[in-house]
Design a protein around this motif. Sequence first.
Motif, PDB file in Angstrom:
ATOM      1  N   ILE A 187       0.833  -1.205   0.000  1.00  0.00           N
ATOM      2  CA  ILE A 187       0.000   0.000   0.000  1.00  0.00           C
ATOM      3  C   ILE A 187       0.867   1.255   0.000  1.00  0.00           C
ATOM      4  O   ILE A 187       0.616   2.216  -0.733  1.00  0.00           O
ATOM      5  CB  ILE A 187      -0.948  -0.010   1.212  1.00  0.00           C
ATOM      6  N   ALA A 188       1.911   1.237   0.832  1.00  0.00           N
ATOM      7  CA  ALA A 188       2.823   2.381   0.864  1.00  0.00           C
ATOM      8  C   ALA A 188       3.509   2.566  -0.481  1.00  0.00           C
ATOM      9  O   ALA A 188       3.672   3.696  -0.959  1.00  0.00           O
ATOM     10  CB  ALA A 188       3.871   2.185   1.960  1.00  0.00           C
ATOM     11  N   ALA A 189       3.891   1.463  -1.125  1.00  0.00           N
ATOM     12  CA  ALA A 189       4.517   1.542  -2.442  1.00  0.00           C
ATOM     13  C   ALA A 189       3.541   2.108  -3.466  1.00  0.00           C
ATOM     14  O   ALA A 189       3.926   2.905  -4.327  1.00  0.00           O
ATOM     15  CB  ALA A 189       5.000   0.165  -2.875  1.00  0.00           C
ATOM     16  N   GLY A 190       2.279   1.704  -3.385  1.00  0.00           N
ATOM     17  CA  GLY A 190       1.280   2.237  -4.307  1.00  0.00           C
ATOM     18  C   GLY A 190       1.081   3.731  -4.135  1.00  0.00           C
ATOM     19  O   GLY A 190       0.984   4.474  -5.115  1.00  0.00           O
ATOM     20  N   VAL A 191       1.022   4.181  -2.881  1.00  0.00           N
ATOM     21  CA  VAL A 191       0.850   5.622  -2.620  1.00  0.00           C
ATOM     22  C   VAL A 191       2.052   6.407  -3.122  1.00  0.00           C
ATOM     23  O   VAL A 191       1.914   7.450  -3.774  1.00  0.00           O
ATOM     24  CB  VAL A 191       0.629   5.871  -1.118  1.00  0.00           C
ATOM     25  N   LEU A 192       3.253   5.901  -2.840  1.00  0.00           N
ATOM     26  CA  LEU A 192       4.460   6.618  -3.248  1.00  0.00           C
ATOM     27  C   LEU A 192       4.584   6.671  -4.767  1.00  0.00           C
ATOM     28  O   LEU A 192       4.904   7.729  -5.331  1.00  0.00           O
ATOM     29  CB  LEU A 192       5.701   5.950  -2.651  1.00  0.00           C
ATOM     30  N   THR A 193       4.344   5.544  -5.441  1.00  0.00           N
ATOM     31  CA  THR A 193       4.460   5.546  -6.899  1.00  0.00           C
ATOM     32  C   THR A 193       3.386   6.424  -7.533  1.00  0.00           C
ATOM     33  O   THR A 193       3.630   7.050  -8.566  1.00  0.00           O
ATOM     34  CB  THR A 193       4.369   4.122  -7.454  1.00  0.00           C
ATOM     35  N   PHE A 194       2.215   6.491  -6.926  1.00  0.00           N
ATOM     36  CA  PHE A 194       1.183   7.416  -7.409  1.00  0.00           C
ATOM     37  C   PHE A 194       1.685   8.848  -7.340  1.00  0.00           C
ATOM     38  O   PHE A 194       1.563   9.616  -8.301  1.00  0.00           O
ATOM     39  CB  PHE A 194      -0.092   7.258  -6.585  1.00  0.00           C
ATOM     40  N   LEU A 195       2.265   9.227  -6.183  1.00  0.00           N
ATOM     41  CA  LEU A 195       2.766  10.587  -6.020  1.00  0.00           C
ATOM     42  C   LEU A 195       3.955  10.874  -6.935  1.00  0.00           C
ATOM     43  O   LEU A 195       4.089  11.986  -7.450  1.00  0.00           O
ATOM     44  CB  LEU A 195       3.157  10.827  -4.559  1.00  0.00           C
ATOM     45  N   VAL A 196       4.823   9.869  -7.131  1.00  0.00           N
ATOM     46  CA  VAL A 196       5.971  10.041  -8.028  1.00  0.00           C
ATOM     47  C   VAL A 196       5.492  10.339  -9.444  1.00  0.00           C
ATOM     48  O   VAL A 196       5.985  11.253 -10.111  1.00  0.00           O
ATOM     49  CB  VAL A 196       6.875   8.794  -8.006  1.00  0.00           C
ATOM     50  N   SER A 197       4.523   9.567  -9.916  1.00  0.00           N
ATOM     51  CA  SER A 197       3.999   9.787 -11.261  1.00  0.00           C
ATOM     52  C   SER A 197       3.244  11.103 -11.353  1.00  0.00           C
ATOM     53  O   SER A 197       3.403  11.849 -12.321  1.00  0.00           O
ATOM     54  CB  SER A 197       3.080   8.623 -11.647  1.00  0.00           C
ATOM     55  N   PHE A 198       2.438  11.388 -10.350  1.00  0.00           N
ATOM     56  CA  PHE A 198       1.628  12.606 -10.363  1.00  0.00           C
ATOM     57  C   PHE A 198       2.499  13.853 -10.406  1.00  0.00           C
ATOM     58  O   PHE A 198       2.129  14.865 -10.998  1.00  0.00           O
ATOM     59  CB  PHE A 198       0.741  12.633  -9.117  1.00  0.00           C
ATOM     60  N   ASP A 199       3.673  13.768  -9.781  1.00  0.00           N
ATOM     61  CA  ASP A 199       4.557  14.929  -9.669  1.00  0.00           C
ATOM     62  C   ASP A 199       5.613  14.986 -10.769  1.00  0.00           C
ATOM     63  O   ASP A 199       6.330  15.986 -10.880  1.00  0.00           O
ATOM     64  CB  ASP A 199       5.252  14.901  -8.294  1.00  0.00           C
ATOM     65  N   GLU A 200       5.731  13.949 -11.601  1.00  0.00           N
ATOM     66  CA  GLU A 200       6.787  13.893 -12.605  1.00  0.00           C
ATOM     67  C   GLU A 200       6.603  14.996 -13.655  1.00  0.00           C
ATOM     68  O   GLU A 200       5.566  15.119 -14.282  1.00  0.00           O
ATOM     69  CB  GLU A 200       6.800  12.526 -13.289  1.00  0.00           C
ATOM     70  N   THR A 201       7.661  15.798 -13.839  1.00  0.00           N
ATOM     71  CA  THR A 201       7.585  16.940 -14.752  1.00  0.00           C
ATOM     72  C   THR A 201       8.529  16.799 -15.937  1.00  0.00           C
ATOM     73  O   THR A 201       8.121  16.964 -17.092  1.00  0.00           O
ATOM     74  CB  THR A 201       7.923  18.251 -14.008  1.00  0.00           C
ATOM     75  N   VAL A 202       9.804  16.507 -15.680  1.00  0.00           N
ATOM     76  CA  VAL A 202      10.822  16.555 -16.727  1.00  0.00           C
ATOM     77  C   VAL A 202      10.544  15.526 -17.817  1.00  0.00           C
ATOM     78  O   VAL A 202      10.530  15.848 -19.012  1.00  0.00           O
ATOM     79  CB  VAL A 202      12.227  16.347 -16.127  1.00  0.00           C
TER      80      VAL A 202
END
Length: 262
Positions: A187-202
């Motif tokens: 669950i923690a991995a899912g939340v973190l990967t969601f935030l990583v993707s949501f915040d990815e800019t470059v």
Amino acid sequence: MKPTWMLRVFAAIGYAVLMAPAALVLVLSFSAGEYLTFPPPGFSTRWYVALASNGVLMSALGTSAILASVVAAVALLAGGPAAYAIARLEFPGRGVLAALLAAPLLLPTLVLGLALLLVLQPLGLAATWPGLVLGHCLVAIPFAVRIMTTAFAAVPKELEAAAWTLGATPLRAALRITLPNAAPGAIAAGVLTFLVSFDETVISLFLVGPRLSTLPVEMFRYADQSADPLIAALAMSLIAFAFLMVLIVERLMGFSNAMGRN
């Protein structure tokens, strides 16, 4: 051993330094002025109302939410078996596999974005959903593998061994014993990967197109063209959203359990 007063002071200073930018954004997001000025000439919620009625940003928000959800699901499905193999199995090349899965995190996202564009453009995948999912998974899967490896490693191997002695196959024992015990880490991995993707800019800057764009890219474009507090309202909303996601994980299971620590 209790922390000394000096340690408490330094900790408080550290927290203040870390929270100062967010506090500044919070104040500016309620500015009544037409431009980003500090201190603001007055306070109003007008920019939050303007944000909700901005069609371009809201459309990009929906795109980023869907994209991050898909990336989180793919990262868990792809990273889960790899994390289990690294944490629980003994095989030649296990260290090499772990290093390869972590390699994308060692490269600048600028390099990754350009490389993905050069590869995906000839295949017709640039500015497409599959291309964006692939690009974001490249940086999301290593996070999922790292967290889930820790979670799987924290589950005692004796539990699986006991299931084997009772007639369970290795696959059944992994699915019925190890995976449920490692669920907080997943669950923690899912939340973190969601935030990583949501915040990815470059990486997104290289892969988006005129009809498919993410929220961070549109934020970048809006900030480049305008200097009003709407961007501060959007930034504050995203900070609150990320904080809420982390708080949910903490309230449900705690970070120690989520990371597989006792």
